[in-house]
Design a protein around this motif. Structure first.
Motif, short mmCIF file in Angstrom:
data_model
loop_
_atom_site.label_atom_id
_atom_site.label_comp_id
_atom_site.label_asym_id
_atom_site.label_seq_id
_atom_site.Cartn_x
_atom_site.Cartn_y
_atom_site.Cartn_z
N SER A 96 0.87 -1.19 0.00
CA SER A 96 0.00 0.00 0.00
C SER A 96 0.90 1.23 0.00
O SER A 96 2.11 1.12 0.24
N GLY A 97 0.29 2.38 -0.22
CA GLY A 97 1.05 3.63 -0.14
C GLY A 97 1.63 3.82 1.26
O GLY A 97 2.78 4.21 1.42
N TYR A 122 -2.40 14.04 2.86
CA TYR A 122 -3.26 12.88 3.01
C TYR A 122 -3.39 12.55 4.50
O TYR A 122 -2.39 12.49 5.22
N ASN A 169 -3.54 17.11 -0.73
CA ASN A 169 -4.82 16.45 -0.50
C ASN A 169 -5.39 16.97 0.82
O ASN A 169 -4.77 16.74 1.85
N ASP A 194 5.45 13.24 -2.37
CA ASP A 194 4.33 12.33 -2.65
C ASP A 194 3.72 12.79 -3.97
O ASP A 194 3.13 13.87 -4.05
N THR A 196 1.38 11.26 -5.78
CA THR A 196 0.16 10.50 -6.06
C THR A 196 -0.84 11.29 -6.90
O THR A 196 -1.44 10.74 -7.83
N SER A 216 0.93 6.37 -3.81
CA SER A 216 -0.12 5.40 -3.58
C SER A 216 -0.50 4.90 -4.96
O SER A 216 -1.14 5.63 -5.74
N THR A 218 -2.60 2.82 -5.54
CA THR A 218 -4.05 2.62 -5.44
C THR A 218 -4.82 3.62 -6.30
O THR A 218 -5.95 3.35 -6.71
N VAL A 228 -4.88 -2.05 -4.22
CA VAL A 228 -4.20 -1.20 -3.24
C VAL A 228 -2.70 -1.47 -3.36
O VAL A 228 -2.29 -2.64 -3.37
N GLY A 229 -1.91 -0.41 -3.50
CA GLY A 229 -0.46 -0.59 -3.64
C GLY A 229 0.27 0.70 -3.40
O GLY A 229 -0.33 1.78 -3.35
N LEU A 348 -9.54 7.84 -4.78
CA LEU A 348 -9.50 8.76 -5.91
C LEU A 348 -8.70 8.12 -7.03
O LEU A 348 -8.08 7.07 -6.84
C1 LIG Z 1 -4.15 7.34 -0.69
C2 LIG Z 1 -2.95 8.16 -0.48
C3 LIG Z 1 -1.86 7.69 0.27
C4 LIG Z 1 -1.88 6.35 0.99
O1 LIG Z 1 -1.90 5.29 0.08
P1 LIG Z 1 -2.66 3.88 0.38
O2 LIG Z 1 -2.43 3.13 -0.88
O3 LIG Z 1 -4.09 4.17 0.67
O4 LIG Z 1 -1.96 3.26 1.56
C5 LIG Z 1 -0.74 8.50 0.38
N1 LIG Z 1 -0.70 9.72 -0.19
C6 LIG Z 1 -1.73 10.21 -0.91
C7 LIG Z 1 -1.62 11.57 -1.53
C8 LIG Z 1 -2.89 9.46 -1.07
O5 LIG Z 1 -3.92 9.97 -1.77
#
Ligand SMILES: *Cc1c(COP(=O)(O)O)cnc(C)c1O
Length: 399
Positions: A96-97, A122, A169, A194, A196, A216, A218, A228-229, A348
């Motif tokens: 997961s992230g 986040y 976020n 980050d 993401t 993430s 995910t 989920v990753g 998202l």
């Molecule tokens: C969802 C998210 C995470 C965490 O990732 P998971 O895969 O849910 O563990 C970290 N940073 C951001 C910006 C996210 O949107």
């Protein structure tokens, strides 16, 4: 026992990213890590659903694989793909992230060290620092990372890393990655970004001076709300080795099927991000003119305080839009409940549009902290449906 240096992923990822270095993003997305299976010619790497590997005599590893926590061919394919897309030398895939973030924290920090974290992030990242890392003696303080001077002021002699999320976020704040990299490096501190929300298609933090990119998977990288990753990507091979050592020693790895799903997702990342950005731009524009909307957060809007920096470091502005609704929390919750095509849910980055109330949902863990979000805020993950249908849905939800 084979050392980490024997891992095939290390050697092949360096080789792969070098051999693909002159290709464009869309080509890398489809080909990096995706070498045809040597035995069958299968065009897509198979799901190597296996834990262990036959050895030809003790220590005689075929292709370097000995146990799937240490390395698995499907995960290696994804890790090579991720390294190439971020322009890094080493990619590592996690369960997961947050597993990726935890591994990173425990690689970079020891008790007594300090981290500067952003004032908008986040919720789970904040919780990892506030509730978990704190218990292990890691100190942190919050800064407005959109202001490089505020980051400089927050760095102490104990600081080992600056953590940035851009766009952030859920408020879509923008941090100037190159400027904050300069501040961090002047102080001998590492910069973690980050990525993401932007994805490497829209923004490449390593090329702007970041030391570590966090994902993430995910979200947009997987892109279909079915996995989920997480991932870490670095340019420095030494840091890559240290992280790979901890990935194996701590064990929160991405499984073969999850790796395969993300590898499938990144092939269409470029076309998806183009459409996400196009749809979000039209939705942000409609919301700025809607009488019941009191504020819109989207870095593509010229009035967004980070717009100029976003133009400088991003190719487009992505699919996330947040807005504030006249009438406070109850009105914001009502809009979420009334949406039909926008599905009410957390997460998202999938092809389908989602809507949520951060204060009560994704960011509930930040209540009462410096990262608390406004109660009248609604967050959209704008999908790749026909934008006219999405506009109509939001108008009826706001009516
Ligand atoms: C969802 C998210 C995470 C965490 O990732 P998971 O895969 O849910 O563990 C970290 N940073 C951001 C910006 C996210 O949107």
């Amino acid at each position: 026992m084979a050392g980490i240096g024997n891992r095939p992923g290390a050697l092949r990822s360096v080789h792969m990213s070098d051999s693909h270095i002159s290709q464009h993003f869309e080509t890398l997305a489809i080909h990096a890590g995706n070498t045809a299976d040597p035995q069958t010619g299968a065009v897509v790497p198979p799901i190597y659903q296996v834990s262990t590997y036959k050895q030809d005599g003790v220590g005689g590893l075929r292709g370097g694989y000995e146990y799937s926590r240490s390395a698995n061919p499907t995960r290696t394919a994804l890790e090579e793909n991720l390294a190439a897309l971020e322009g890094g030398r080493r990619g590592l895939a996690f369960a997961s992230g947050l597993a990726a973030e935890d591994t990173l924290l425990r690689t970079l920090l020891t008790p007594g060290d300090h981290v500067v974290i952003p004032n908008d992030a986040y919720g789970g990242t904040f919780r990892l620092f506030a509730k978990v890392a704190t218990r292990w003696g890691v100190e942190w303080s919050v800064a407005d990372t959109s202001d490089p001077a505020a980051v400089r002021a927050a760095i102490t002699p104990k600081t080992k890393a600056v953590w940035v999320e851009t766009p952030s976020n859920p408020l879509l704040g923008i941090t100037d990655i190159a400027a904050v990299a300069q501040v961090a490096h002047d102080a001998g501190v590492k910069l973690v970004v980050d990525n993401t929300f932007a994805t490497p298609y829209l923004q490449q933090p390593l090329s702007l001076g970041a030391d570590v990119v966090v994902h993430s998977l995910t979200k947009y990288m997987g892109g279909h709300s079915d996995v989920v990753g997480g991932a870490l990507i670095v340019s420095d091979p030494g840091l890559g080795e240290e992280l790979a050592y901890h990935q194996n020693a701590m064990g929160a790895v991405a499984g073969p099927f999850d790796s395969w799903l993300v590898l499938r997702g990144t092939k269409t990342l470029a076309v998806r991000m183009d459409r996400h950005s196009e749809n979000a731009t039209k939705i942000a524009d409609m919301l700025t003119r809607h009488p019941r909307v009191t504020g819109v957060c989207y870095p593509g809007l010229p009035e967004h305080p980070g717009h100029d920096v976003a133009v400088k470091q991003m190719k487009a502005f992505g699919g996330m839009v947040s807005f504030r609704v006249e009438g406070g929390e109850a009105a914001a919750v009502e809009v979420c409940n009334r949406a039909k095509i926008f599905t009410l849910g957390e997460s998202l980055g999938g092809v389908e549009s989602l809507i949520e109330h951060p204060g009560r949902m994704t960011h509930a863990s930040a209540a009462g902290s410096p990262l608390e979000v406004p109660a009248d805020l609604v967050r959209l993950s704008v999908g790749i449906e026909n934008v006219d249908d999405l506009l109509e849905d939001l108008k009826q939800a706001l009516a």
